[in-house]
Design a protein around this motif. Structure first.
Motif, PDB file in Angstrom:
ATOM      1  N   ILE A 108       0.850  -1.189   0.000  1.00 47.88           N
ATOM      2  CA  ILE A 108       0.000   0.000   0.000  1.00 47.88           C
ATOM      3  C   ILE A 108       0.882   1.234   0.000  1.00 47.88           C
ATOM      4  O   ILE A 108       1.671   1.453   0.922  1.00 47.88           O
ATOM      5  N   GLU A 109       0.767   2.012  -1.076  1.00 46.82           N
ATOM      6  CA  GLU A 109       1.588   3.217  -1.228  1.00 46.82           C
ATOM      7  C   GLU A 109       0.943   4.382  -0.496  1.00 46.82           C
ATOM      8  O   GLU A 109      -0.263   4.601  -0.581  1.00 46.82           O
ATOM      9  N   LEU A 110       1.787   5.126   0.228  1.00 44.06           N
ATOM     10  CA  LEU A 110       1.322   6.284   0.982  1.00 44.06           C
ATOM     11  C   LEU A 110       2.144   7.499   0.593  1.00 44.06           C
ATOM     12  O   LEU A 110       3.367   7.426   0.524  1.00 44.06           O
ATOM     13  N   SER A 111       1.470   8.610   0.345  1.00 44.16           N
ATOM     14  CA  SER A 111       2.169   9.848   0.013  1.00 44.16           C
ATOM     15  C   SER A 111       1.283  11.028   0.385  1.00 44.16           C
ATOM     16  O   SER A 111       0.069  10.992   0.151  1.00 44.16           O
ATOM     17  N   GLY A 112       1.889  12.046   0.968  1.00 42.70           N
ATOM     18  CA  GLY A 112       1.158  13.273   1.251  1.00 42.70           C
ATOM     19  C   GLY A 112       0.420  13.292   2.575  1.00 42.70           C
ATOM     20  O   GLY A 112      -0.263  14.268   2.880  1.00 42.70           O
ATOM     21  N   PHE A 113       0.545  12.233   3.372  1.00 44.12           N
ATOM     22  CA  PHE A 113      -0.129  12.196   4.668  1.00 44.12           C
ATOM     23  C   PHE A 113       0.815  12.673   5.765  1.00 44.12           C
ATOM     24  O   PHE A 113       1.905  12.122   5.932  1.00 44.12           O
ATOM     25  N   GLU A 114       0.390  13.647   6.530  1.00 46.42           N
ATOM     26  CA  GLU A 114       1.205  14.142   7.638  1.00 46.42           C
ATOM     27  C   GLU A 114       1.555  13.025   8.625  1.00 46.42           C
ATOM     28  O   GLU A 114       2.652  12.983   9.179  1.00 46.42           O
ATOM     29  N   GLN A 116       2.428  10.113   8.178  1.00 49.75           N
ATOM     30  CA  GLN A 116       3.586   9.287   7.787  1.00 49.75           C
ATOM     31  C   GLN A 116       4.781   9.562   8.692  1.00 49.75           C
ATOM     32  O   GLN A 116       5.611   8.692   8.912  1.00 49.75           O
ATOM     33  N   LYS A 117       4.846  10.789   9.228  1.00 50.42           N
ATOM     34  CA  LYS A 117       5.990  11.169  10.063  1.00 50.42           C
ATOM     35  C   LYS A 117       5.998  10.451  11.406  1.00 50.42           C
ATOM     36  O   LYS A 117       6.995  10.475  12.116  1.00 50.42           O
ATOM     37  N   ALA A 118       4.911   9.782  11.745  1.00 45.43           N
ATOM     38  CA  ALA A 118       4.877   8.994  12.984  1.00 45.43           C
ATOM     39  C   ALA A 118       5.599   7.658  12.812  1.00 45.43           C
ATOM     40  O   ALA A 118       5.868   6.973  13.793  1.00 45.43           O
ATOM     41  N   LEU A 119       5.918   7.299  11.576  1.00 45.71           N
ATOM     42  CA  LEU A 119       6.633   6.054  11.298  1.00 45.71           C
ATOM     43  C   LEU A 119       8.127   6.342  11.294  1.00 45.71           C
ATOM     44  O   LEU A 119       8.596   7.241  10.582  1.00 45.71           O
ATOM     45  N   ALA A 120       8.879   5.618  12.090  1.00 45.46           N
ATOM     46  CA  ALA A 120      10.314   5.877  12.289  1.00 45.46           C
ATOM     47  C   ALA A 120      11.040   6.067  10.967  1.00 45.46           C
ATOM     48  O   ALA A 120      10.831   5.321  10.008  1.00 45.46           O
ATOM     49  N   GLY A 121      11.878   7.099  10.923  1.00 45.30           N
ATOM     50  CA  GLY A 121      12.697   7.377   9.742  1.00 45.30           C
ATOM     51  C   GLY A 121      12.054   8.305   8.736  1.00 45.30           C
ATOM     52  O   GLY A 121      12.691   8.704   7.761  1.00 45.30           O
ATOM     53  N   ASN A 122      10.802   8.685   8.933  1.00 43.70           N
ATOM     54  CA  ASN A 122      10.111   9.589   8.008  1.00 43.70           C
ATOM     55  C   ASN A 122      10.038  10.981   8.609  1.00 43.70           C
ATOM     56  O   ASN A 122       9.600  11.141   9.746  1.00 43.70           O
ATOM     57  N   VAL A 123      10.465  11.960   7.822  1.00 38.47           N
ATOM     58  CA  VAL A 123      10.498  13.326   8.339  1.00 38.47           C
ATOM     59  C   VAL A 123       9.634  14.290   7.534  1.00 38.47           C
ATOM     60  O   VAL A 123       9.539  15.462   7.875  1.00 38.47           O
ATOM     61  N   THR A 124       8.986  13.774   6.490  1.00 34.58           N
ATOM     62  CA  THR A 124       8.157  14.657   5.664  1.00 34.58           C
ATOM     63  C   THR A 124       6.956  13.901   5.115  1.00 34.58           C
ATOM     64  O   THR A 124       7.027  12.695   4.877  1.00 34.58           O
ATOM     65  N   HIS A 125       5.888  14.659   4.903  1.00 29.29           N
ATOM     66  CA  HIS A 125       4.708  14.075   4.269  1.00 29.29           C
ATOM     67  C   HIS A 125       4.917  13.938   2.755  1.00 29.29           C
ATOM     68  O   HIS A 125       4.140  13.259   2.090  1.00 29.29           O
ATOM     69  N   ASP A 126       5.961  14.580   2.222  1.00 35.04           N
ATOM     70  CA  ASP A 126       6.190  14.560   0.775  1.00 35.04           C
ATOM     71  C   ASP A 126       6.739  13.238   0.253  1.00 35.04           C
ATOM     72  O   ASP A 126       6.681  12.971  -0.935  1.00 35.04           O
ATOM     73  N   ALA A 127       7.301  12.428   1.142  1.00 30.28           N
ATOM     74  CA  ALA A 127       7.882  11.152   0.707  1.00 30.28           C
ATOM     75  C   ALA A 127       6.779  10.164   0.328  1.00 30.28           C
ATOM     76  O   ALA A 127       5.656  10.239   0.812  1.00 30.28           O
ATOM     77  N   THR A 128       7.129   9.255  -0.561  1.00 29.17           N
ATOM     78  CA  THR A 128       6.239   8.140  -0.879  1.00 29.17           C
ATOM     79  C   THR A 128       6.819   6.900  -0.210  1.00 29.17           C
ATOM     80  O   THR A 128       7.980   6.558  -0.421  1.00 29.17           O
ATOM     81  N   ILE A 129       6.016   6.283   0.626  1.00 34.01           N
ATOM     82  CA  ILE A 129       6.458   5.082   1.318  1.00 34.01           C
ATOM     83  C   ILE A 129       5.478   3.951   1.014  1.00 34.01           C
ATOM     84  O   ILE A 129       4.366   4.184   0.551  1.00 34.01           O
ATOM     85  N   ARG A 130       5.907   2.737   1.274  1.00 32.70           N
ATOM     86  CA  ARG A 130       5.065   1.573   0.996  1.00 32.70           C
ATOM     87  C   ARG A 130       4.928   0.722   2.252  1.00 32.70           C
ATOM     88  O   ARG A 130       5.911   0.374   2.879  1.00 32.70           O
ATOM     89  N   LEU A 131       3.684   0.408   2.603  1.00 30.93           N
ATOM     90  CA  LEU A 131       3.428  -0.552   3.661  1.00 30.93           C
ATOM     91  C   LEU A 131       3.407  -1.934   3.013  1.00 30.93           C
ATOM     92  O   LEU A 131       2.589  -2.197   2.139  1.00 30.93           O
ATOM     93  N   PRO A 132       4.312  -2.814   3.407  1.00 30.02           N
ATOM     94  CA  PRO A 132       4.376  -4.134   2.781  1.00 30.02           C
ATOM     95  C   PRO A 132       3.160  -4.996   3.120  1.00 30.02           C
ATOM     96  O   PRO A 132       2.598  -4.898   4.213  1.00 30.02           O
ATOM     97  N   VAL A 133       2.779  -5.833   2.162  1.00 30.47           N
ATOM     98  CA  VAL A 133       1.740  -6.841   2.367  1.00 30.47           C
ATOM     99  C   VAL A 133       2.351  -8.181   1.999  1.00 30.47           C
ATOM    100  O   VAL A 133       2.959  -8.316   0.936  1.00 30.47           O
ATOM    101  N   VAL A 134       2.215  -9.152   2.887  1.00 32.34           N
ATOM    102  CA  VAL A 134       2.736 -10.490   2.616  1.00 32.34           C
ATOM    103  C   VAL A 134       1.563 -11.459   2.498  1.00 32.34           C
ATOM    104  O   VAL A 134       0.507 -11.245   3.102  1.00 32.34           O
TER     105      VAL A 134
END
Length: 195
Positions: A108-114, A116-134
């Motif tokens: 699940i791709e996440l981008s633009g959500f404030e 996101q910064k609650a997840l360790a290593g993220n300092v901006t809402h501008d990054a695109t991160i992915r929540l893995p699904v197994v």
């Protein structure tokens, strides 16, 4: 002073109060010097007490406590063996994690959500991160292999059609990851409803 056991019990009770442990679902653990504390199978998480926790070694063998470990205790053990920085694993069953993990099995791709910064290593809402699904499996060794092949997963992962496994280097960071992931998934679920 709060003990590890008390802090874990507080985290379990908090998750249950959110409605994230339906039908005795979910399992919770914290690393100890001897292995890890984990919830016993079939216990109502809304009424969790100290005797609902078992002490297991890192092979999943019960060292102290009565009852059998949660069905997915072996996955907790595998996570602790896989990554020495993990000190807590919190697993819940929520509507958003269950539905979205089925809809987006590749992650699940996440981008633009404030948040996101609650997840360790993220300092901006501008990054695109992915929540893995197994992929899901009733075989904990197979499930652990699915997780291992996608590691590292610094905040945790979703199991398809199943729920969230949040991880952290403390119970507090794991709770933060779980709450942030659930909030972000609720946002994605809502967005998908309207698109």
């Amino acid at each position: 002073m709060m003990t590890l056991q008390t802090e874990l019990l507080d985290a379990i009770s908090w998750a249950a109060q959110q409605g994230w442990t339906p039908a005795t679902g979910g399992n919770f653990s914290a690393r100890t010097g001897a292995g890890y504390l984990v919830t016993a199978s079939g216990r109502d998480k809304t009424r969790v007490q100290a005797d609902d926790l078992l002490l297991c070694d890192l092979d999943g063998k019960v060292l102290e406590g009565s009852g059998k470990p949660s069905a997915e205790s072996d996955l907790h053990a595998a996570l602790y063996r896989m990554d020495s920085t993990i000190d807590c694993v919190l697993h819940t069953h929520t509507v958003a994690s269950t539905v979205l993990s089925r809809r987006f099995p590749e992650g699940i791709e996440l981008s633009g959500f404030e948040m996101q910064k609650a997840l360790a290593g993220n300092v901006t809402h501008d990054a695109t991160i992915r929540l893995p699904v197994v992929p899901n499996s009733q075989d904990m060794q197979e499930l652990a292999e699915h997780v291992s092949s996608g590691w590292p997963m610094p905040w945790g992962f979703l199991v398809a059609g199943h729920g969230i496994y949040a991880v952290g280097d403390s119970i507090a960071s794991c709770r933060r990851h779980l709450e942030a992931i659930e909030f972000l998934l609720a946002c994605v679920l809502e967005e998908n409803r309207w698109s």
